[in-house]
Design a protein around this motif. Structure first.
Motif, short mmCIF file in Angstrom:
data_model
loop_
_atom_site.label_atom_id
_atom_site.label_comp_id
_atom_site.label_asym_id
_atom_site.label_seq_id
_atom_site.Cartn_x
_atom_site.Cartn_y
_atom_site.Cartn_z
N SER A 141 -0.52 -19.64 -5.36
CA SER A 141 -1.74 -18.88 -5.61
C SER A 141 -1.79 -17.64 -4.72
N ASP A 142 -1.44 -17.82 -3.45
CA ASP A 142 -1.40 -16.68 -2.53
C ASP A 142 -0.35 -15.66 -2.97
N LEU A 143 0.78 -16.15 -3.43
CA LEU A 143 1.84 -15.26 -3.89
C LEU A 143 1.36 -14.40 -5.06
N ALA A 144 0.66 -15.01 -5.99
CA ALA A 144 0.12 -14.27 -7.13
C ALA A 144 -0.93 -13.25 -6.68
N ALA A 145 -1.79 -13.64 -5.76
CA ALA A 145 -2.88 -12.76 -5.32
C ALA A 145 -2.36 -11.54 -4.56
N THR A 146 -1.29 -11.71 -3.82
CA THR A 146 -0.79 -10.61 -2.98
C THR A 146 0.00 -9.56 -3.74
N GLU A 147 0.42 -9.86 -4.96
CA GLU A 147 1.22 -8.89 -5.72
C GLU A 147 0.49 -7.56 -5.88
N ALA A 148 -0.82 -7.60 -6.03
CA ALA A 148 -1.59 -6.38 -6.23
C ALA A 148 -1.68 -5.51 -4.98
N LEU A 149 -1.26 -6.02 -3.85
CA LEU A 149 -1.39 -5.27 -2.59
C LEU A 149 -0.18 -4.38 -2.27
N VAL A 150 0.88 -4.46 -3.05
CA VAL A 150 2.08 -3.68 -2.74
C VAL A 150 1.77 -2.19 -2.67
N GLY A 151 1.11 -1.67 -3.68
CA GLY A 151 0.77 -0.25 -3.70
C GLY A 151 -0.14 0.14 -2.55
N VAL A 152 -1.06 -0.75 -2.19
CA VAL A 152 -1.98 -0.48 -1.09
C VAL A 152 -1.20 -0.37 0.22
N HIS A 153 -0.32 -1.33 0.49
CA HIS A 153 0.47 -1.30 1.72
C HIS A 153 1.31 -0.03 1.81
N ARG A 154 1.94 0.31 0.72
CA ARG A 154 2.81 1.50 0.74
C ARG A 154 1.99 2.78 0.87
N LEU A 155 0.84 2.84 0.21
CA LEU A 155 -0.02 4.01 0.32
C LEU A 155 -0.51 4.19 1.75
N VAL A 156 -0.96 3.11 2.38
CA VAL A 156 -1.43 3.18 3.77
C VAL A 156 -0.31 3.69 4.67
N SER A 157 0.89 3.19 4.48
CA SER A 157 2.03 3.64 5.30
C SER A 157 2.27 5.14 5.14
N TRP A 158 2.31 5.58 3.90
CA TRP A 158 2.58 7.00 3.65
C TRP A 158 1.47 7.89 4.19
N LEU A 159 0.24 7.51 4.00
CA LEU A 159 -0.87 8.33 4.49
C LEU A 159 -0.86 8.41 6.01
#
Length: 157
Positions: A109-127
């Protein structure tokens, strides 16, 4: 884009509301690709080692797996078969299950929920890195954070 991003934030809030607290947050490399990995044989066993922590972020370790699988598709130009993807996910969940003595269903369940966070993590890093980039690099890579913002905004669709 701003309205879509706000709507995406609400979608993200709903998706990650179900995250358990079984898996602790960790320093995530957030930039797994061949140039940031090398093989260490100093112990007699082949072990991967990572370097280049410029994009590292404090976050859920399952996000890194999703990002890595996305990167494999990007590097190879070929999608992973459902069977191969499921096998990799099963191995990953098994390692965490054994390490934490956790319920596999909760981990899935956690694995499924975290998939949507990939773009967020990468965006935060780039910004976070943009203020340190020179004008040439900004011009060459300007689309990267825009693409991550678009991937986050797409969650609202």
């Amino acid at each position: 884009m701003l309205k879509r991003t706000e709507a995406a934030a609400e979608v993200l809030d709903r998706r990650i509301a179900s995250l358990s607290d079984i898996v602790p947050l960790d320093l995530e490399l957030n930039d797994v690709y061949p140039a940031n990995i090398f093989a260490d044989r100093s112990t007699g066993a082949l072990r991967p080692r990572f370097f280049d922590f410029g994009n590292a972020i404090w976050g859920h370790p399952f996000v890194s797996l999703h990002g890595f699988l996305d990167a494999v598709v990007e590097w190879t130009g070929a999608r992973l078969s459902r069977a191969h993807r499921d096998e990799l996910l099963d191995i990953y969940v098994t390692v965490w299950r054994d390490h934490l003595d956790a319920d596999p269903q909760v981990l899935w369940s956690d694995l499924a929920a975290t998939e949507a966070l990939v773009g967020v993590h990468r965006l935060v890093s780039w910004l976070r890195l943009v203020p340190y980039a020179d004008p040439i690099e900004i011009q060459a890579r300007a689309e990267t954070p825009r693409n991550y913002l678009a991937s986050v905004a797409a969650l609202a669709s």
